[in-house]
Design an enzyme around this catalytic site. Sequence first.
Site, PDB file in Angstrom:
ATOM      1  N   SER A 107     -12.197  -2.396   3.539  1.00 24.20           N
ATOM      2  CA  SER A 107     -11.362  -1.264   3.185  1.00 24.20           C
ATOM      3  C   SER A 107     -12.104   0.056   3.426  1.00 24.20           C
ATOM      4  O   SER A 107     -12.477   0.348   4.559  1.00 24.20           O
ATOM      5  CB  SER A 107     -10.893  -1.416   1.731  1.00 24.20           C
ATOM      6  OG  SER A 107      -9.844  -0.524   1.435  1.00 24.20           O
ATOM      7  N   ASP A 214      -0.661  -6.406   4.227  1.00 23.53           N
ATOM      8  CA  ASP A 214      -1.528  -5.423   3.566  1.00 23.53           C
ATOM      9  C   ASP A 214      -0.741  -4.127   3.405  1.00 23.53           C
ATOM     10  O   ASP A 214      -0.450  -3.439   4.382  1.00 23.53           O
ATOM     11  CB  ASP A 214      -2.786  -5.194   4.408  1.00 23.53           C
ATOM     12  CG  ASP A 214      -3.821  -4.345   3.691  1.00 23.53           C
ATOM     13  OD1 ASP A 214      -3.457  -3.602   2.760  1.00 23.53           O
ATOM     14  OD2 ASP A 214      -5.005  -4.414   4.087  1.00 23.53           O
ATOM     15  N   HIS A 244      -4.330  -7.314   0.799  1.00 19.32           N
ATOM     16  CA  HIS A 244      -5.433  -6.442   1.211  1.00 19.32           C
ATOM     17  C   HIS A 244      -6.794  -7.142   1.258  1.00 19.32           C
ATOM     18  O   HIS A 244      -7.618  -6.829   2.107  1.00 19.32           O
ATOM     19  CB  HIS A 244      -5.497  -5.228   0.281  1.00 19.32           C
ATOM     20  CG  HIS A 244      -6.477  -4.187   0.701  1.00 19.32           C
ATOM     21  ND1 HIS A 244      -6.534  -3.672   1.985  1.00 19.32           N
ATOM     22  CD2 HIS A 244      -7.467  -3.563   0.012  1.00 19.32           C
ATOM     23  CE1 HIS A 244      -7.488  -2.770   2.057  1.00 19.32           C
ATOM     24  NE2 HIS A 244      -8.072  -2.685   0.881  1.00 19.32           N
TER      25      HIS A 244
END
Length: 271
Positions: A107, A214, A244
């Site tokens: 991320s 996601d 995610h």
Amino acid sequence: MPHVREHMLDGTHGPLAVHEWPHPAPRYLALVVHGYGEHAGRYGELAAVLTGHGAAVYGPDHVGHGRSAGERVLIEDFEDVVTDVHGAAELARAAHPDLPLVLLGHSMGGLISARYAQRYGAELSALILSGPVIGAWELPGRLLALPKIPDTPISPAALSRDPAVGAAYAADPLVWHGPMKRPTLQAFTRTLETVARGGDVGPLPLLWLHGDDDRLVPLPGSRIGVERLAGDRLTERIFAGARHEVFHERDKKAAFAELLRFLDEALPRLP
């Protein structure tokens, strides 16, 4: 789970906590770069997979995150965070000289890792990006256009289809559960542009993992950035239905298997 040690380094903005999952005789080093609002301690299961594969694993808590110093989730310049991650890499190398170094960013950690590869790519043997904030990510611009950043925390359900993951995240006192901060959003915008202009990683092997459901970092926007960053050794694996955090998903074993398969190919000379 492997035993965890904690080191405190002098970071760019004060004490920096670095987790170490040791290996008695490692074949390579793995540096885990966590995402926004969380901390490296959430990656114990991933560290166990990597130590089982022969890695000594390290993971810093970024400034304003986890056990590191700084106002919570305040990042004014991601270049400083990249410098801090490089300090963690130097800690690992001091303990285990001459071993290959693998960088794995999730991320926000994917954005940091992409920039790290642009700055220090010659020191890396492989790069792994999981659900990376890279390319066209609309959230910062959308929030910065508002007069006040809304107090809307990340939904635990957006992380994984496994409800236990969301429950643990919601109960974790080291996770930030408040609103994003304007300087951090501005830093995201600048660094997305910096990485877009920073060139590709050339021959560095790159693995991109992403869930096709996601909703925090949508796949199409990341694809733009990954394809711009990648040189000639890109491997991608998109997980159907995953959200995610592919390493915390219901089918996480498939993500772990893909990771180890990639490392076996990217680091062929490991004994």
